[in-house]
Design a protein around this motif. Structure first.
Motif, mmCIF file in Angstrom:
data_model
loop_
_atom_site.group_PDB
_atom_site.id
_atom_site.type_symbol
_atom_site.label_atom_id
_atom_site.label_comp_id
_atom_site.label_asym_id
_atom_site.label_seq_id
_atom_site.Cartn_x
_atom_site.Cartn_y
_atom_site.Cartn_z
ATOM 1 N N ARG A 38 -3.263 7.651 0.159
ATOM 2 C CA ARG A 38 -2.540 6.488 0.613
ATOM 3 C C ARG A 38 -2.329 6.373 2.109
ATOM 4 N N LEU A 39 -2.145 7.438 2.593
ATOM 5 C CA LEU A 39 -1.862 7.406 4.142
ATOM 6 C C LEU A 39 -2.864 6.947 4.900
ATOM 7 N N ALA A 40 -4.177 7.271 4.353
ATOM 8 C CA ALA A 40 -5.406 6.691 5.094
ATOM 9 C C ALA A 40 -5.352 5.075 4.969
ATOM 10 N N MET A 41 -4.837 4.715 4.031
ATOM 11 C CA MET A 41 -5.028 3.259 3.599
ATOM 12 C C MET A 41 -3.900 2.634 4.802
ATOM 13 N N LEU B 190 4.741 11.606 -0.964
ATOM 14 C CA LEU B 190 4.442 10.553 -1.483
ATOM 15 C C LEU B 190 5.791 9.436 -1.916
ATOM 16 N N SER B 191 6.929 10.093 -2.095
ATOM 17 C CA SER B 191 8.057 9.478 -2.315
ATOM 18 C C SER B 191 8.660 8.672 -1.076
ATOM 19 N N GLY B 192 8.369 9.500 -0.174
ATOM 20 C CA GLY B 192 8.895 9.198 1.410
ATOM 21 C C GLY B 192 8.241 8.025 1.844
ATOM 22 N N LEU B 193 6.754 8.000 1.432
ATOM 23 C CA LEU B 193 5.897 6.814 1.895
ATOM 24 C C LEU B 193 6.322 5.538 1.228
ATOM 25 N N LEU C 214 0.899 -1.375 -0.118
ATOM 26 C CA LEU C 214 -0.035 -0.016 0.012
ATOM 27 C C LEU C 214 0.958 1.197 0.156
ATOM 28 N N ALA C 215 1.956 1.170 0.898
ATOM 29 C CA ALA C 215 2.859 2.194 0.697
ATOM 30 C C ALA C 215 3.371 2.858 -0.623
ATOM 31 N N VAL D 218 -2.068 16.164 -3.675
ATOM 32 C CA VAL D 218 -2.259 16.175 -2.322
ATOM 33 C C VAL D 218 -3.336 15.053 -1.928
ATOM 34 N N SER D 219 -4.523 14.741 -3.073
ATOM 35 C CA SER D 219 -5.551 13.781 -2.754
ATOM 36 C C SER D 219 -4.632 12.352 -2.827
#
Length: 393
Positions: free
Chosen positions: A74-77, A255-258, A15-16, A68-69
């Motif tokens: 991604r973070l929510a999941m 996003l790249s960090g995640l 997911l990340a 941003v969306s």
């Protein structure tokens, strides 16, 4: 390819990398960066419908932007939440949450060991508008229960705490909060969803300083609030109006960090564990604070609640401020900075930096002594980290 469909039952590490994609008609493989303040419409009717929320679409980047969306989805999941709203910083996330949930005359019960700016927000800004805060020992469920008043609306918990890594039983405190009709907000900055998922333990909202481990490289500022669609919608309406918004570029970087979060946290935790064990053997060190050590008072809770001890090690040296500053000044590799969550190890003296603006009494109550040092352990070779600290020890 998009992996927003929960029916795929993907692992968190996947997911990340794959969740929350917002792809344009060009079908780019990497998440695109939408550096635009506004969006155009096909007709006046479409514009009206989008602004009223009757149809989905992007209107203005203060509250709707594809990049941003993607970060929010991604973070929510990854946190196991229904929805997330991103903010300009971690403190913006906490402020937006509190201003959404509270009004004059309301009451917060909070853990007493907190980031200094959070204390200043509660005591200064919220206090000025008639919101009262009671501080309790985070590890004592009875203290939380005793602090409840008829006007208690929010429980706020930092676990592990900054900088002493105090832990609290999230599930137990969630039960107390809900019995009192309050909402439990958990700051998950120190662990990230890679090590802890408070929503699955009963928390109602999770707040993040995305500046820390979610980015992981010390590049940009960001924050987020994660939880149910119903609660996050209320925070979103505040952010939409007040504007503490995450910039599209920062979201793109985050996003790249995640994508590397789980891999990085494995190494952070391994290095921190080794450093904590080594520090306990140093004659100049009087105490080490790290949840992965059997000497930590909540060691057993950490094993149940977290996937590892974390990446922050705090320790006290004999000799107070003079001795602590000597360690800080002696390092040649470790960065002298108050930030954490970076691939590069950092060291700070909390009493004179992150907690300098709170009263001496508040520092003493929170256990912030003059001899306390905090090391956010990075990804360098562990022997190099030890050798650098040894220069001052």
């Amino acid at each position: 390819m998009s992996c927003d469909d929960s029916s795929l039952q993907l692992h968190p590490e996947t997911l990340a990398i794959r969740a929350g994609r917002e792809t344009s008609e060009y079908r780019e493989h990497s998440q695109s960066l939408h550096l635009t303040s506004s969006f155009t419409f096909e007709s006046a009717a479409q514009a009206a419908a989008m602004f009223l929320g009757e149809i989905d679409g992007y209107t203005y980047s203060r509250f709707t932007n594809p990049t941003v969306s993607a970060f929010q989805q991604r973070l929510a999941m990854m946190e196991g939440g229904e929805r997330a709203i991103a903010t300009a910083s971690g403190m913006a996330a906490i402020q937006a949450t509190m201003l959404t949930l509270l009004k004059a005359g309301d009451h917060i019960v909070s853990s007493q060991s907190l980031f200094g700016s959070t204390i200043n927000l509660f005591n200064g800004i919220l206090g000025k508008f008639g919101v009262e805060t009671s501080y309790v020992d985070a590890s004592d469920p009875a203290a939380w229960r005793t602090a409840v008043k008829p006007n208690t609306k929010v429980f706020f918990l930092e676990t592990p705490s900054n900088p002493l890594t105090d832990l609290a039983d999230i599930a137990a405190i969630a039960d107390i909060a809900h019995a009192a009709g309050a909402i439990l907000v958990v700051d998950n900055c120190f662990c990230s969803p890679a090590l802890q998922q408070p929503l699955k333990l009963g928390a109602d909202l999770v707040v993040h300083s995305a500046t820390k481990y979610l980015d992981g490289h010390g590049r940009v500022m960001g924050g987020a609030v994660v939880g149910s669609d119903k609660l996050v919608e209320q925070v979103y309406l505040h952010v939409r109006t007040a504007g503490p918004t995450l910039a599209p570029f920062n979201a793109w970087v985050l996003l790249s960090g995640l994508e590397t979060l789980y891999l990085r946290m494995e190494k952070h935790v391994a290095n921190a564990q080794a450093l904590a064990e080594w520090l306990e053997q140093q004659p100049a060190v009087t105490r080490v604070f790290f949840p992965g050590l059997p000497s930590h008072p909540q060691y057993e809770l950490a094993k149940r609640q977290q996937n590892g001890g974390g990446a922050v090690v705090s320790f006290e040296v004999a000799g107070g401020r003079e001795a602590a500053w000597r360690v800080v000044d002696a390092v040649q590799m470790i960065s002298r900075t108050a930030n954490l969550g970076d691939v590069k190890s950092t060291i700070t003296h909390p009493a004179s930096t992150t907690h300098a603006r709170i009263t001496p009494e508040a520092r003493a109550s929170a256990g912030i002594t003059e001899g306390l040092l905090r090391v956010a352990v990075g990804l360098e070779h562990i022997e190099d980290i030890k050798a650098d600290l040894l220069r001052g020890l």
